[in-house]
Write an enzyme that holds these catalytic residues in place. Structure first.
Site, PDB file in Angstrom:
ATOM      1  N   HIS A  20       7.570 -75.616  11.933  1.00 24.39           N
ATOM      2  CA  HIS A  20       6.767 -76.841  12.028  1.00 24.39           C
ATOM      3  C   HIS A  20       7.209 -77.865  10.979  1.00 24.39           C
ATOM      4  CE1 HIS A  20       3.436 -75.312  14.753  1.00 24.39           C
ATOM      5  NE2 HIS A  20       4.198 -74.250  14.535  1.00 24.39           N
ATOM      6  N   ASP A 127      -0.760 -81.233  12.013  1.00 25.43           N
ATOM      7  CA  ASP A 127      -0.516 -80.116  12.919  1.00 25.43           C
ATOM      8  C   ASP A 127      -1.794 -79.729  13.668  1.00 25.43           C
ATOM      9  OD1 ASP A 127      -0.197 -77.019  13.556  1.00 25.43           O
ATOM     10  OD2 ASP A 127       1.805 -77.825  13.209  1.00 25.43           O
ATOM     11  N   ALA A 356      20.225 -69.087   8.810  1.00 28.43           N
ATOM     12  CA  ALA A 356      21.490 -69.618   9.328  1.00 28.43           C
ATOM     13  C   ALA A 356      21.360 -71.117   9.582  1.00 28.43           C
ATOM     14  CB  ALA A 356      21.867 -68.904  10.621  1.00 28.43           C
ATOM     15  N   HIS A 373      14.809 -66.408  20.977  1.00 33.54           N
ATOM     16  CA  HIS A 373      13.426 -65.961  21.168  1.00 33.54           C
ATOM     17  C   HIS A 373      12.588 -67.008  21.901  1.00 33.54           C
ATOM     18  CE1 HIS A 373      13.179 -68.706  17.880  1.00 33.54           C
ATOM     19  NE2 HIS A 373      11.891 -68.536  17.696  1.00 33.54           N
ATOM     20  N   TRP A 376      10.100 -73.210  20.538  1.00 28.44           N
ATOM     21  CA  TRP A 376      10.433 -74.522  21.103  1.00 28.44           C
ATOM     22  C   TRP A 376      11.534 -75.235  20.332  1.00 28.44           C
ATOM     23  CZ3 TRP A 376      11.001 -76.484  25.411  1.00 28.44           C
ATOM     24  CH2 TRP A 376      11.153 -77.860  25.601  1.00 28.44           C
ATOM     25  N   GLU A 381      16.830 -77.289  20.632  1.00 28.80           N
ATOM     26  CA  GLU A 381      18.121 -77.446  19.949  1.00 28.80           C
ATOM     27  C   GLU A 381      19.251 -76.921  20.822  1.00 28.80           C
ATOM     28  OE1 GLU A 381      17.495 -75.543  16.183  1.00 28.80           O
ATOM     29  OE2 GLU A 381      16.008 -77.054  15.573  1.00 28.80           O
ATOM     30  N   ALA A 396       3.621 -66.128  20.979  1.00 32.31           N
ATOM     31  CA  ALA A 396       3.204 -67.534  21.065  1.00 32.31           C
ATOM     32  C   ALA A 396       3.421 -68.052  22.497  1.00 32.31           C
ATOM     33  CB  ALA A 396       3.952 -68.375  20.026  1.00 32.31           C
ATOM     34  N   GLN A 398       6.270 -68.638  23.869  1.00 33.27           N
ATOM     35  CA  GLN A 398       7.690 -68.429  24.157  1.00 33.27           C
ATOM     36  C   GLN A 398       7.959 -67.956  25.586  1.00 33.27           C
ATOM     37  OE1 GLN A 398       8.755 -65.820  20.905  1.00 33.27           O
ATOM     38  NE2 GLN A 398       8.130 -67.363  19.405  1.00 33.27           N
TER      39      GLN A 398
END
Length: 489
Positions: A20, A127, A356, A373, A376, A381, A396, A398
């Protein structure tokens, strides 16, 4: 975007989680490059995610750096019963502590009010999980915008599930049902829904989420990290069928145009920029599989071993980011890898132990597929870099994002994950190999790659001058300016 009033200021208050905070920083950069003064509110141990990137001064308009402030407030560890040193969702591995953590974040209301009093902003972007932000914004007579960090598609699926409850029509948890009234035929099972999880604290968690959604209903609208061309049917559904106000301004990650800016996103990388690029530069275009499960999802030791075997069996070059606990004895003993795996994979595979530089990796021409996974940020990306995906949702929203990729966009294939859980497990090496091969080799892989490339082109156009996200951001800034002018008058 034209002249913007110098007086326009925005306070950004992200959830204390890397997934986030990183897009929030990108949103701050977008505001700053459009002459909007922004202040990011965070806590001491989370501040480096923002300050490190801002000090690099390498994003698109370095002269706008003074337009972004980082306001640091103490995290209420003692008051919330949280161990000292834990200030981020990424550090939490059990539901009991997770509930405590989210309750502790609600104690940040006073700090938010103090920051609002100090800066007197024109708008508060907070948020979803800070329901008190709506009341704080009302107290200071400014609009509160909600940042979810998810897709229109996920919002629409969640809305349909709550309204029509198709999950109650099936006889068992693993029987598929169709989510009604959506533009596409989307199939799910109860095991892929959070409501099916019977873990300690889940009932309490749903209460917290319910309060957050109620506060969102009273907010001014939401900011979405997406773009119109990605999910046009669901933009329409959200705004027309659900009747919500929203501005899509993404992919926000594309504001980071230079290599250094991409490398500096997030936490300190476990690999040097030069070392990472040197390895990728040695590979042929579209030949490398990138594997990463984000900053929160955990992967069991047995599952890591299955992933390793699947990667080896696929015969593809790979770069694999593995996040393990610092004091995990299994990690120290490397027991999560098959015997002599790294020796056999020398030159063919690169393992990054820790954080990474994902955008730097995904945007490299050597990357041919992304095992993800389906968080979002990672999904978007991957889309904005034109990379086909092997979808492996864990928890979540996903599983919803997976359906967008595999059933709507058709830019990826599923690995076969079936159960909502914080820990990725129960997928065999043969399934890993099969999914990777499907997106890397053969006619179907070429078709998937072609569609992924098209989405990349659309994503880049969306954020350019005159693009859909460019115009929505402009529209939002103009509306906030008008709102601010009315209040001042």
């Amino acid at each position: 975007m034209g002249d913007k009033p110098q007086s326009l200021q925005v306070v950004l208050f992200p959830l204390l989680a890397a997934g986030h905070m990183i897009p929030t920083l990108d949103i701050a950069k977008l505001f700053a490059t459009n002459n909007v003064k922004t202040t990011i509110l965070t806590t001491p141990l989370n501040a480096p995610i923002f300050t490190k990137a801002l000090q690099s001064t390498t994003y698109n308009n370095p002269s706008s750096l003074p337009m972004i402030d980082v306001e640091i407030v103490p995290f209420p560890s003692k008051e919330g019963g949280i161990p000292e040193g834990i200030e981020n969702c990424d550090q939490i591995s059990c539901n009991e502590l997770s509930i405590k953590f989210f309750k502790a974040t609600q104690l940040l209301q006073k700090s938010l009010e103090q920051v609002m009093e100090k800066y007197k902003p024109s708008c508060l972007v907070a948020d979803l999980m800070y329901p008190f932000a709506t009341d704080v914004a009302a107290k200071f007579n400014v609009p509160r915008l909600v940042f979810h960090g998810s897709s229109y598609f996920a919002f629409c699926v969640e809305h349909a599930l709550m309204k029509y409850e198709p999950q109650k029509s099936v006889s068992c948890d693993d029987e598929e049902f169709v989510v009604p009234e959506l533009p596409h035929e989307i199939r799910l099972t109860r095991t892929q829904l959070v409501a099916a999880v019977k873990e300690l604290g889940m009932e309490e968690w749903m209460k917290i989420y319910g309060r957050a959604m109620e506060a969102e209903e009273r907010s001014y609208g939401i900011i979405v990290n997406s773009f119109l061309e990605l999910e046009p049917d669901y933009v329409d559904y959200y705004t027309k069928v659900m009747g919500k106000r929203a501005w899509h301004i993404g992919p926000v990650s594309l504001c980071n145009r230079e290599k250094e800016a991409k490398f500096q996103r997030g936490k300190d990388s476990s690999i040097g920029e030069h070392e990472c690029l040197k390895w990728l530069d040695s590979k042929k275009p579209k030949s490398v599989v990138y594997v990463c499960f984000g900053s929160i999802a955990e992967v069991s030791t047995l599952q890591l071993q299955e992933i390793a075997r699947g990667l080896e069996a696929s015969k593809q070059d790979f770069i694999w980011a593995v996040r393990r606990s610092d004091n995990d004895e299994v990690e120290k003993n490397e027991e999560w890898l098959p015997h002599e795996f790294e020796k056999r994979m020398e030159g063919k595979g690169l393992i990054i132990r820790g954080w990474a530089p994902q955008m730097l990796i995904l945007d490299h021409e050597a990357i041919g597929a992304f095992v993800t996974h389906c968080g979002w940020n990672s999904t978007l990306e991957g889309i904005s870099c034109g990379v086909p995906m092997v979808t492996w949702p864990v928890f979540a929203e996903q599983f919803y994002n997976e359906k967008l990729v595999t059933q709507v966009l058709k830019t990826g294939v599923g690995v076969g994950a079936k159960k909502w859980s914080r820990i990725a497990e129960n997928v065999k090496s043969e399934d890993v190999k099969k999914a990777i091969t499907k997106v890397m080799v053969g006619e179907e892989a070429l078709e998937i790659r072609s569609r992924a490339k098209k989405m990349k082109e659309l994503a880049r156009k969306a954020v350019e001058v005159g693009g859909s996200s460019y115009c929505d951001l402009n529209s939002l800034i103009q509306e906030l300016s008008s709102y601010n002018a009315r209040i001042i008058a």
